[in-house]
Every structure is written in C-alpha cells, then in structure tokens.
Design an enzyme around this catalytic site. Sequence first.
Site, PDB file in Angstrom:
ATOM      1  N   TRP A 143      13.137 -40.108  26.748  1.00  0.00           N
ATOM      2  CA  TRP A 143      14.059 -40.957  25.367  1.00  0.00           C
ATOM      3  C   TRP A 143      14.015 -39.398  24.070  1.00  0.00           C
ATOM      4  O   TRP A 143      15.212 -39.811  23.729  1.00  0.00           O
ATOM      5  CB  TRP A 143      12.623 -41.764  25.052  1.00  0.00           C
ATOM      6  CG  TRP A 143      13.048 -43.224  23.949  1.00  0.00           C
ATOM      7  CD1 TRP A 143      13.821 -44.016  24.581  1.00  0.00           C
ATOM      8  CD2 TRP A 143      13.443 -42.900  22.333  1.00  0.00           C
ATOM      9  NE1 TRP A 143      13.940 -44.693  23.782  1.00  0.00           N
ATOM     10  CE2 TRP A 143      13.870 -43.644  22.573  1.00  0.00           C
ATOM     11  CE3 TRP A 143      12.164 -41.937  22.249  1.00  0.00           C
ATOM     12  CZ2 TRP A 143      13.649 -44.524  20.911  1.00  0.00           C
ATOM     13  CZ3 TRP A 143      12.357 -42.122  20.422  1.00  0.00           C
ATOM     14  CH2 TRP A 143      13.374 -43.486  20.741  1.00  0.00           C
ATOM     15  N   HIS A 144      13.279 -39.066  24.434  1.00  0.00           N
ATOM     16  CA  HIS A 144      13.765 -39.036  22.762  1.00  0.00           C
ATOM     17  C   HIS A 144      15.187 -37.569  23.060  1.00  0.00           C
ATOM     18  O   HIS A 144      15.654 -37.602  21.804  1.00  0.00           O
ATOM     19  CB  HIS A 144      12.414 -37.924  22.300  1.00  0.00           C
ATOM     20  CG  HIS A 144      11.672 -38.503  21.551  1.00  0.00           C
ATOM     21  ND1 HIS A 144      10.406 -38.820  22.846  1.00  0.00           N
ATOM     22  CD2 HIS A 144      11.170 -38.931  20.297  1.00  0.00           C
ATOM     23  CE1 HIS A 144       9.765 -39.471  21.946  1.00  0.00           C
ATOM     24  NE2 HIS A 144      10.032 -39.588  20.376  1.00  0.00           N
ATOM     25  N   GLY A 145      15.273 -37.411  23.528  1.00  0.00           N
ATOM     26  CA  GLY A 145      16.619 -36.394  24.157  1.00  0.00           C
ATOM     27  C   GLY A 145      17.093 -35.325  25.797  1.00  0.00           C
ATOM     28  O   GLY A 145      16.238 -35.655  26.666  1.00  0.00           O
TER      29      GLY A 145
END
Length: 480
Positions: free
Chosen positions: A325-327
């Site tokens: 989700w973060h990258g």
Amino acid sequence: MLFNSVDFAIFLPLVFFLYWFVFPKKLKLQNLLIVLASYAFYGWWDWRFLSLIAFSTIVDYSIGRALARENGLNKRNILLWTSILVNLGFLGFFKYYNFFLDSFTSAFSFFGQEISAHSLNIILPVGISFYTFQTLSYTIDVYRKQLEPTRDFIAFSAFVCFFPQLVAGPIERASHLLPQFYKKRVFDYSKAVDGMRQILWGLFKKIVIADNCAEYANEIFNNSGEYSGSTLLLGAFFFTFQIYGDFSGYSDIAIGTSRLFGFDLMKNFAFPYFSRDIAEFWRRWHISLSTWFRDYLYIPLGGSRGGTWMKIRNIFIIFLVSGFWHGANWTFLAWGALNAIYFLPLMLSGKNRQNITIVAQGKYLPNFKEILQIGSTFLLTILAWVFFRAGNVAHALRYLVNIFDTTLFSQPQIFPTTLMTLLALFVITEWLQREKNHGLEIYGSGLLKNRPIRWGAYIGIIAIIFSFGGSQQEFIYFQF
C-alpha cells in the site's frame, strides 16, 4: 496545497471566516463550502485529478443508494465488488501499473527471454491511497448493514474530500466522520484553541524535526558508500525521526484544523517510539491504516483464529499488503515482510497483547526492564526503516551490512549538535505527553498553568520554527 506554506496560511483563515461568520447556521451551505474549499485545496496541486475524486464520490454514493434498495445477496455482492474494483482499479493503474510492467519484463529477462513493453509516464495523484480506502469503508459498512446509506450527496461529498485529511489521512471510517456532517456545528472556543495548539505542534514536528532530519538522512542515504557504520546508523536514526515528525505532524495539523471547524478525527499516532514491543508499535503507528486493514482484511481472512499456519499466513498477508500500500517498490514489500517476522514470535507465543497500558503510567521514568524493551523495539524499527528509505532492496541490504562492520563503534563523520539537542528536547516533551491525547497538552500542569508562561512557551515554539525551519518540503506521505 501544503500545510506548511503561505498559501495555506491565507486559505485556512478565509475558509474559517466564511464557515463561521457567513454560514454559521446553515448546515448545507457549510457542507457545500467544505466541498468547494476541499476541491480548491486539492486542485491547487493539480486540478486534473479532481475528476477522480468526483467519480469515486458518485460511484460510491450511487452504490450505497442501490444497496439500500437491494436485499438479494447476489446483487448486493455485485454492487460491492463494483465499488471495490472501480476504486482499487484506479489505485492500481495510477500507482502500480509501471511496477507490474517492469517486474513482468524483468522476470522474462531473468529466464533469457527479452520482451518489449512500454511504461507510461503516469503521475501519481496525491493522496489516492487515502481517499480510496475512505470511500471503500463506506461501501463495505453499508454492505454489511453496519451503516445506513446516506441520501445527502453534499454531506457524502464533504466526507470523501474533507480537505484537512484528504491527502494524507487519518483514513476516517464513514461510521465516524460521515454522521458529523449531518449535525449542526456550533463554534466551541476551547475546541478551536485546542486545535490551534495541535496545529502548532504539528508544524514544529514537520518543519523543525522532520525537515532538518531529512537534510542529513538524504545526505547519508544518497552517499552511503562513503560513510562509516556509525554514520549510517545515525542516518537511519535521522530518517526514523523524519518519517515520524513528517507523518504524525501532518496528522496533528489535520486533526487540529478539523477541530477549528467542529469536527473530531481519529487519533493516528500514540507516541509509537515508546513502544515496548513491535505489536505495541503497530497499535500506536498509523492507527487509522492499521485498524482499517484489521477490520476489512485481517478479520475477514480469519484473523488469529484457526491453526498456526493460518495465523502465519494472515500475518504475512496483512503486513505485505500494508507494505505494498505504501508504494510500488520491492523495498516496501521487504519492509512489510520484516515487520511480519518481527511480529510472528509475539503472536505465536500469545504475547502480542501484553503491553496494552501506557509505558511507565503514572511515573516520570520507566523501569530498567521497560528501558530495555523500548530500546530494543526502537532499534528494530530503525533497521526496518532502512528498507522504507532505500532506493531498492540491494541498496537497503548493502546499507545494513555496512552498518555492522568494524566502523560501527567509530566516531560518526556527521554529528549535527544542534539537531541532536532539538531531538532530545522533542523526545522529552513527547515523553511528558505520552498519557495525553496529543501534543502540547502538558500546558495544563505545573508552571504552564500560568498564562504568561504558557504563552511564552507558545512564542518560543514559534521562534524555534522560524529559526530552525529547514527548506519547505512536501510531506512524505503525499507519495502514497
């Protein structure tokens, strides 16, 4: 529009004036003003992506109304999956298209097969991961019949695009934030003052702590091959405070700004670097995301029920998805996997809920056991953040290997005394506040009950912000 910009310093008072002095008793007009202000706030960065927010708003509002009329399970499932696929489809395209394409071509190249594929020059819309999850919470809760679908399109639009938390959270649940748009708001002086105090503390975290730490973290990470192990460890230490000051600072400003308009947002950080184990850390770090994954992914997968292998599977799924989700980079997956490895022993031994109370509650200082627990957890967190910051997995591994060479105990080549002093004061202040809800609540005890001294403290913080403010930088989580 950046919170730490002159533009926002003009924008916020203007919206505040219109909200409370032009439309003080007109709820629908207040909500409409929030929608217009939020679109202006987001469009200041790139107006073209306003269509994505508008489309997501229309889709999820319409699906919510359809779910209210439909009782058949199959049709309700179709409606739910339509919302999920539309929202995650946009997120997947803008955020992960090139990542999957590059990984696909690299996999074929590894086996000696060259294929031609063209990546796209895709601009990642700011905050798409945040507002996507926020709208999904509405559809899922309506599907589960835990929330009544709204008939008020303006209120729903305001919920989706509420400018204080639009681009970097907290990720609000529809069940918590949406009903606040139905109720008449009355100006509360004490709530507004508390909001201003939290905004001030958030700006201090961002401008003084995060931006100054970023200067040294960037220098060390970008030239990691030139520095000793002790300097590399210090670079990871600076990034650890950079990401905390940056992200929790944004949350503080968002929550404080919301309070100016009569809204309460959920707490997103609870002094996570004072955690005594990794499980406690994840109860205190990015709370809105952690609880979102818990309620909408981890528990539906079976949570901690079932056999050992199911528990292990669910833990790895939740942390890998959180990392992804973060990258769109393998470093985030590695970061998630490492945190899963940290978490597993606690979960399998049934100790993942042992540190529920606040550390050293009711005491000024922790005991020796708590010091060891906090120190070891903080060190594990620092090492994990290396993957989060590094450009790729190979860089992260080299960085970690070089930390633990013979130069680890040498004198660091970089040691900014002023910044270290500011960090020490920051940690002490946070420690004194750890039993409070958020920043600068220590004003209510001791000498700071005295108004002149209290205002002196506020003026001192403002002076530090202007004296030690680094270069204006975007918030880290804008890229997510």
